[in-house]
Design a protein around this motif. Structure first.
Motif, PDB file in Angstrom:
ATOM      1  N   LEU A 134       7.749  -8.581   9.621  1.00  0.00           N
ATOM      2  CA  LEU A 134       9.002  -7.960   9.184  1.00  0.00           C
ATOM      3  C   LEU A 134       8.991  -7.711   7.677  1.00  0.00           C
ATOM      4  O   LEU A 134       9.438  -6.660   7.209  1.00  0.00           O
ATOM      5  CB  LEU A 134      10.206  -8.828   9.574  1.00  0.00           C
ATOM      6  CG  LEU A 134      10.595  -8.780  11.043  1.00  0.00           C
ATOM      7  CD1 LEU A 134      11.575  -9.902  11.372  1.00  0.00           C
ATOM      8  CD2 LEU A 134      11.195  -7.427  11.395  1.00  0.00           C
ATOM      9  N   LYS A 135       8.472  -8.646   6.916  1.00  0.00           N
ATOM     10  CA  LYS A 135       8.363  -8.468   5.453  1.00  0.00           C
ATOM     11  C   LYS A 135       7.439  -7.308   5.132  1.00  0.00           C
ATOM     12  O   LYS A 135       7.738  -6.484   4.262  1.00  0.00           O
ATOM     13  CB  LYS A 135       7.847  -9.763   4.818  1.00  0.00           C
ATOM     14  CG  LYS A 135       7.431  -9.654   3.366  1.00  0.00           C
ATOM     15  CD  LYS A 135       8.534 -10.003   2.443  1.00  0.00           C
ATOM     16  CE  LYS A 135       8.079 -10.114   1.003  1.00  0.00           C
ATOM     17  NZ  LYS A 135       7.935  -8.855   0.311  1.00  0.00           N
ATOM     18  N   GLU A 136       6.309  -7.212   5.839  1.00  0.00           N
ATOM     19  CA  GLU A 136       5.376  -6.108   5.614  1.00  0.00           C
ATOM     20  C   GLU A 136       6.029  -4.768   5.955  1.00  0.00           C
ATOM     21  O   GLU A 136       5.811  -3.773   5.256  1.00  0.00           O
ATOM     22  CB  GLU A 136       4.112  -6.311   6.448  1.00  0.00           C
ATOM     23  CG  GLU A 136       3.253  -7.461   5.966  1.00  0.00           C
ATOM     24  CD  GLU A 136       2.085  -7.766   6.882  1.00  0.00           C
ATOM     25  OE1 GLU A 136       1.831  -6.981   7.818  1.00  0.00           O
ATOM     26  OE2 GLU A 136       1.435  -8.791   6.670  1.00  0.00           O
ATOM     27  N   ILE A 137       6.819  -4.738   7.006  1.00  0.00           N
ATOM     28  CA  ILE A 137       7.529  -3.513   7.395  1.00  0.00           C
ATOM     29  C   ILE A 137       8.530  -3.130   6.314  1.00  0.00           C
ATOM     30  O   ILE A 137       8.605  -1.970   5.898  1.00  0.00           O
ATOM     31  CB  ILE A 137       8.202  -3.682   8.769  1.00  0.00           C
ATOM     32  CG1 ILE A 137       7.129  -3.783   9.866  1.00  0.00           C
ATOM     33  CG2 ILE A 137       9.176  -2.548   9.050  1.00  0.00           C
ATOM     34  CD1 ILE A 137       7.647  -4.311  11.196  1.00  0.00           C
TER      35      ILE A 137
ATOM     36  N   GLU B  66      -5.033   7.939  10.652  1.00  0.00           N
ATOM     37  CA  GLU B  66      -5.226   7.247  11.932  1.00  0.00           C
ATOM     38  C   GLU B  66      -4.870   5.764  11.803  1.00  0.00           C
ATOM     39  O   GLU B  66      -4.290   5.188  12.719  1.00  0.00           O
ATOM     40  CB  GLU B  66      -6.687   7.380  12.406  1.00  0.00           C
ATOM     41  CG  GLU B  66      -7.149   8.801  12.636  1.00  0.00           C
ATOM     42  CD  GLU B  66      -7.630   9.519  11.370  1.00  0.00           C
ATOM     43  OE1 GLU B  66      -7.916  10.722  11.469  1.00  0.00           O
ATOM     44  OE2 GLU B  66      -7.696   8.894  10.284  1.00  0.00           O
ATOM     45  N   ARG B  67      -5.216   5.164  10.685  1.00  0.00           N
ATOM     46  CA  ARG B  67      -4.882   3.742  10.466  1.00  0.00           C
ATOM     47  C   ARG B  67      -3.374   3.572  10.326  1.00  0.00           C
ATOM     48  O   ARG B  67      -2.791   2.633  10.869  1.00  0.00           O
ATOM     49  CB  ARG B  67      -5.605   3.212   9.226  1.00  0.00           C
ATOM     50  CG  ARG B  67      -5.289   1.755   8.914  1.00  0.00           C
ATOM     51  CD  ARG B  67      -6.314   1.165   7.987  1.00  0.00           C
ATOM     52  NE  ARG B  67      -5.957  -0.149   7.488  1.00  0.00           N
ATOM     53  CZ  ARG B  67      -6.052  -1.285   8.178  1.00  0.00           C
ATOM     54  NH1 ARG B  67      -6.478  -1.265   9.422  1.00  0.00           N
ATOM     55  NH2 ARG B  67      -5.720  -2.434   7.632  1.00  0.00           N
ATOM     56  N   LEU B  68      -2.742   4.497   9.609  1.00  0.00           N
ATOM     57  CA  LEU B  68      -1.289   4.422   9.435  1.00  0.00           C
ATOM     58  C   LEU B  68      -0.556   4.631  10.763  1.00  0.00           C
ATOM     59  O   LEU B  68       0.510   4.061  10.976  1.00  0.00           O
ATOM     60  CB  LEU B  68      -0.822   5.455   8.410  1.00  0.00           C
ATOM     61  CG  LEU B  68      -1.258   5.190   6.976  1.00  0.00           C
ATOM     62  CD1 LEU B  68      -0.921   6.382   6.101  1.00  0.00           C
ATOM     63  CD2 LEU B  68      -0.624   3.918   6.441  1.00  0.00           C
ATOM     64  N   GLU B  69      -1.137   5.425  11.634  1.00  0.00           N
ATOM     65  CA  GLU B  69      -0.507   5.640  12.936  1.00  0.00           C
ATOM     66  C   GLU B  69      -0.566   4.371  13.778  1.00  0.00           C
ATOM     67  O   GLU B  69       0.393   4.015  14.453  1.00  0.00           O
ATOM     68  CB  GLU B  69      -1.189   6.789  13.672  1.00  0.00           C
ATOM     69  CG  GLU B  69      -0.460   7.180  14.939  1.00  0.00           C
ATOM     70  CD  GLU B  69      -0.994   8.448  15.546  1.00  0.00           C
ATOM     71  OE1 GLU B  69      -0.879   8.578  16.769  1.00  0.00           O
ATOM     72  OE2 GLU B  69      -1.515   9.306  14.817  1.00  0.00           O
ATOM     73  N   ILE B  70      -1.687   3.668  13.709  1.00  0.00           N
ATOM     74  CA  ILE B  70      -1.858   2.437  14.481  1.00  0.00           C
ATOM     75  C   ILE B  70      -1.075   1.284  13.859  1.00  0.00           C
ATOM     76  O   ILE B  70      -0.450   0.494  14.559  1.00  0.00           O
ATOM     77  CB  ILE B  70      -3.357   2.073  14.570  1.00  0.00           C
ATOM     78  CG1 ILE B  70      -4.090   3.124  15.391  1.00  0.00           C
ATOM     79  CG2 ILE B  70      -3.558   0.686  15.159  1.00  0.00           C
ATOM     80  CD1 ILE B  70      -5.594   3.039  15.296  1.00  0.00           C
ATOM     81  N   LEU B  71      -1.108   1.195  12.546  1.00  0.00           N
ATOM     82  CA  LEU B  71      -0.479   0.094  11.821  1.00  0.00           C
ATOM     83  C   LEU B  71       0.342   0.673  10.673  1.00  0.00           C
ATOM     84  O   LEU B  71      -0.088   0.666   9.523  1.00  0.00           O
ATOM     85  CB  LEU B  71      -1.570  -0.853  11.299  1.00  0.00           C
ATOM     86  CG  LEU B  71      -1.162  -2.212  10.810  1.00  0.00           C
ATOM     87  CD1 LEU B  71      -0.536  -3.040  11.934  1.00  0.00           C
ATOM     88  CD2 LEU B  71      -2.355  -2.944  10.236  1.00  0.00           C
ATOM     89  N   PRO B  72       1.541   1.186  10.972  1.00  0.00           N
ATOM     90  CA  PRO B  72       2.296   1.939   9.956  1.00  0.00           C
ATOM     91  C   PRO B  72       2.703   1.125   8.730  1.00  0.00           C
ATOM     92  O   PRO B  72       2.996   1.699   7.693  1.00  0.00           O
ATOM     93  CB  PRO B  72       3.515   2.451  10.715  1.00  0.00           C
ATOM     94  CG  PRO B  72       3.632   1.613  11.919  1.00  0.00           C
ATOM     95  CD  PRO B  72       2.251   1.120  12.244  1.00  0.00           C
ATOM     96  N   HIS B  73       2.679  -0.194   8.826  1.00  0.00           N
ATOM     97  CA  HIS B  73       3.087  -0.999   7.668  1.00  0.00           C
ATOM     98  C   HIS B  73       1.902  -1.514   6.851  1.00  0.00           C
ATOM     99  O   HIS B  73       2.087  -2.274   5.913  1.00  0.00           O
ATOM    100  CB  HIS B  73       3.979  -2.161   8.106  1.00  0.00           C
ATOM    101  CG  HIS B  73       3.360  -3.047   9.137  1.00  0.00           C
ATOM    102  ND1 HIS B  73       3.415  -2.768  10.471  1.00  0.00           N
ATOM    103  CD2 HIS B  73       2.668  -4.195   9.012  1.00  0.00           C
ATOM    104  CE1 HIS B  73       2.800  -3.724  11.141  1.00  0.00           C
ATOM    105  NE2 HIS B  73       2.335  -4.597  10.272  1.00  0.00           N
ATOM    106  N   THR B  74       0.696  -1.032   7.161  1.00  0.00           N
ATOM    107  CA  THR B  74      -0.466  -1.508   6.417  1.00  0.00           C
ATOM    108  C   THR B  74      -0.389  -1.107   4.951  1.00  0.00           C
ATOM    109  O   THR B  74       0.164  -0.076   4.607  1.00  0.00           O
ATOM    110  CB  THR B  74      -1.784  -1.004   7.051  1.00  0.00           C
ATOM    111  OG1 THR B  74      -2.866  -1.690   6.413  1.00  0.00           O
ATOM    112  CG2 THR B  74      -1.959   0.491   6.880  1.00  0.00           C
TER     113      THR B  74
END
Length: 108
Positions: free
Chosen positions: A61-64, A89-97
């Motif tokens: 949640l903090k990362e989001i 592609e990475r942002l689509e899989i892990l949007p909060h990275t």
């Protein structure tokens, strides 16, 4: 020190801001539902597994929330390790990275 640098021009391969916000909000709602489910069905706060799961969800949640802040600043999608664009592609899989794969491996 953060390498969260402002972008000077839009990235054509970057998802639309509204779409990113929807993904992040969906991820946030999902994590909040997971926390509620743990609270409702969990064996109790003293259970180490439940406690570990709650901590992991709270970190997510903090990362989001941090990703939403980067989106508001216009720095979303820029790796905080190398300041290069994170592949869409990475942002689509892990949007909060906050890192590209290479920098994430270094950080782990």
């Amino acid at each position: 020190m953060s390498l969260d640098l402002p972008r000077t021009e839009p990235r054509p391969d970057h998802p639309a801001t509204d779409e990113v916000r929807r993904r992040l909000e969906h991820a946030r709602i999902t994590r909040l539902a997971q926390l509620k489910a743990l609270d409702d069905a969990g064996p109790g706060p003293d259970d180490p597994l439940t406690s570990h799961q709650k901590e992991a969800i709270q970190r997510a949640l903090k990362e989001i929330d941090d990703a939403v802040a980067r989106l508001d600043r216009g720095t979303y999608g820029i790796c905080q390790g190398c300041a290069k664009p994170v592949p869409p592609e990475r942002l689509e899989i892990l949007p909060h990275t906050r890192h590209c794969v290479t920098c994430q491996r270094r950080a782990a």
